[in-house]
Design a protein around this motif. Sequence first.
Motif, PDB file in Angstrom:
ATOM      1  N   ALA A  13      60.883   6.235 120.762  1.00 47.12           N
ATOM      2  CA  ALA A  13      59.572   6.662 121.212  1.00 47.12           C
ATOM      3  C   ALA A  13      59.587   8.205 121.818  1.00 47.12           C
ATOM      4  O   ALA A  13      58.744   9.087 121.323  1.00 47.12           O
ATOM      5  N   PRO A  15      61.518  10.962 121.552  1.00 50.41           N
ATOM      6  CA  PRO A  15      61.631  11.946 120.753  1.00 50.41           C
ATOM      7  C   PRO A  15      60.275  12.417 120.085  1.00 50.41           C
ATOM      8  O   PRO A  15      59.944  13.747 120.073  1.00 50.41           O
ATOM      9  N   TYR A  16      59.379  11.612 119.700  1.00 53.55           N
ATOM     10  CA  TYR A  16      58.372  11.990 118.964  1.00 53.55           C
ATOM     11  C   TYR A  16      57.057  12.410 120.276  1.00 53.55           C
ATOM     12  O   TYR A  16      56.357  13.261 120.136  1.00 53.55           O
ATOM     13  N   VAL A  19      57.995  15.823 120.674  1.00 51.62           N
ATOM     14  CA  VAL A  19      57.506  16.959 119.834  1.00 51.62           C
ATOM     15  C   VAL A  19      56.053  17.105 119.814  1.00 51.62           C
ATOM     16  O   VAL A  19      55.633  18.101 119.824  1.00 51.62           O
ATOM     17  N   VAL A  20      55.139  16.036 120.254  1.00 54.88           N
ATOM     18  CA  VAL A  20      53.671  16.252 120.565  1.00 54.88           C
ATOM     19  C   VAL A  20      53.482  17.068 121.693  1.00 54.88           C
ATOM     20  O   VAL A  20      52.762  18.054 121.610  1.00 54.88           O
ATOM     21  N   LEU A 171      65.226  10.732 112.616  1.00 58.09           N
ATOM     22  CA  LEU A 171      63.901  11.015 113.082  1.00 58.09           C
ATOM     23  C   LEU A 171      62.983  11.646 112.106  1.00 58.09           C
ATOM     24  O   LEU A 171      61.781  11.541 112.409  1.00 58.09           O
ATOM     25  N   PHE A 174      60.958   9.465 109.973  1.00 58.88           N
ATOM     26  CA  PHE A 174      60.236   8.351 110.731  1.00 58.88           C
ATOM     27  C   PHE A 174      60.738   7.127 110.795  1.00 58.88           C
ATOM     28  O   PHE A 174      60.194   5.869 110.907  1.00 58.88           O
ATOM     29  N   PRO A 176      63.527   5.687 113.230  1.00 57.49           N
ATOM     30  CA  PRO A 176      64.769   6.332 114.011  1.00 57.49           C
ATOM     31  C   PRO A 176      65.669   5.205 114.040  1.00 57.49           C
ATOM     32  O   PRO A 176      65.566   3.973 114.232  1.00 57.49           O
TER      33      PRO A 176
END
Length: 264
Positions: A13, A15-16, A19-20, A171, A174, A176
């Motif tokens: 979770a 890593p995303y 990025v956001v 990653l 999508f 992981p």
Amino acid sequence: MDISATDILLWGALPYVMVVVLVGGLVWRYKYDQFGWTTRSSQLYESRLLRIASPLFHFGLLAVIAGHFFGLVIPMAWTQAVGMSQEFYHFNALFVGGVAGVGTLGGILLLIYRRRTTGPVFMATTKNDKTMYVVLTAAIVFGLWTTLASVFEGEHGHNYRETVAPWFRSLFIFQPDIAAMAAAPFSFHLHTVVGMALFVIWPFTRLVHAFTAPFHYLFRPYIVYRSRDQEGRRAGAPTARTSGTAARRGWSAVGTRDRDTRNR
């Protein structure tokens, strides 16, 4: 291998989320703080140490980024397919990575020393800057730690191209590979978490200037200077035209209609 809730949070979770925050922060900063999108250069206050520390840090960092790209993005099967053995790759990765890491660390330590010991530079340092320096230095130190640990472990060292690299590539699709990253040693976990923390704070610090590097300077046309032959001739100063010396290519005099008309 059992996957814990912490592994899912950190490697599935986080890593995303990073990025956001990174992309959203850049958009927000560009929209609402364009005047703050700068390095806040302190070269006017002190330049002797800066001339050494800044190139050392930036060129070292470029080498570190290139090494991360080569090690994480390019699969091990590809390098073996072109005849590069794991031993040869490992030696080059450790040598180049070690030199780049030491250079980057030396550069950032010099920058911190300069900022702490130069009065005007230290006065211009914010709490935001201090946080950024701590996280950035920690990321460099822990990355160098993993490199040096591999040197001392030799053939028995951990091959991150079988754990960290597959997780990193997974990653992007999508899906992981949490188990692969969970199998990596603690030093790689620590370096990765600190690295993600660095990207989370990136848009809100002076590091944001990296996304607007002036690469167009490499392709911009030459600067053309207006000719001053008329003024020089009236003052009796020798010029390329009057002295008989051939003007160098690219430095020939350029006249303008308004100036030529005014000087008649």
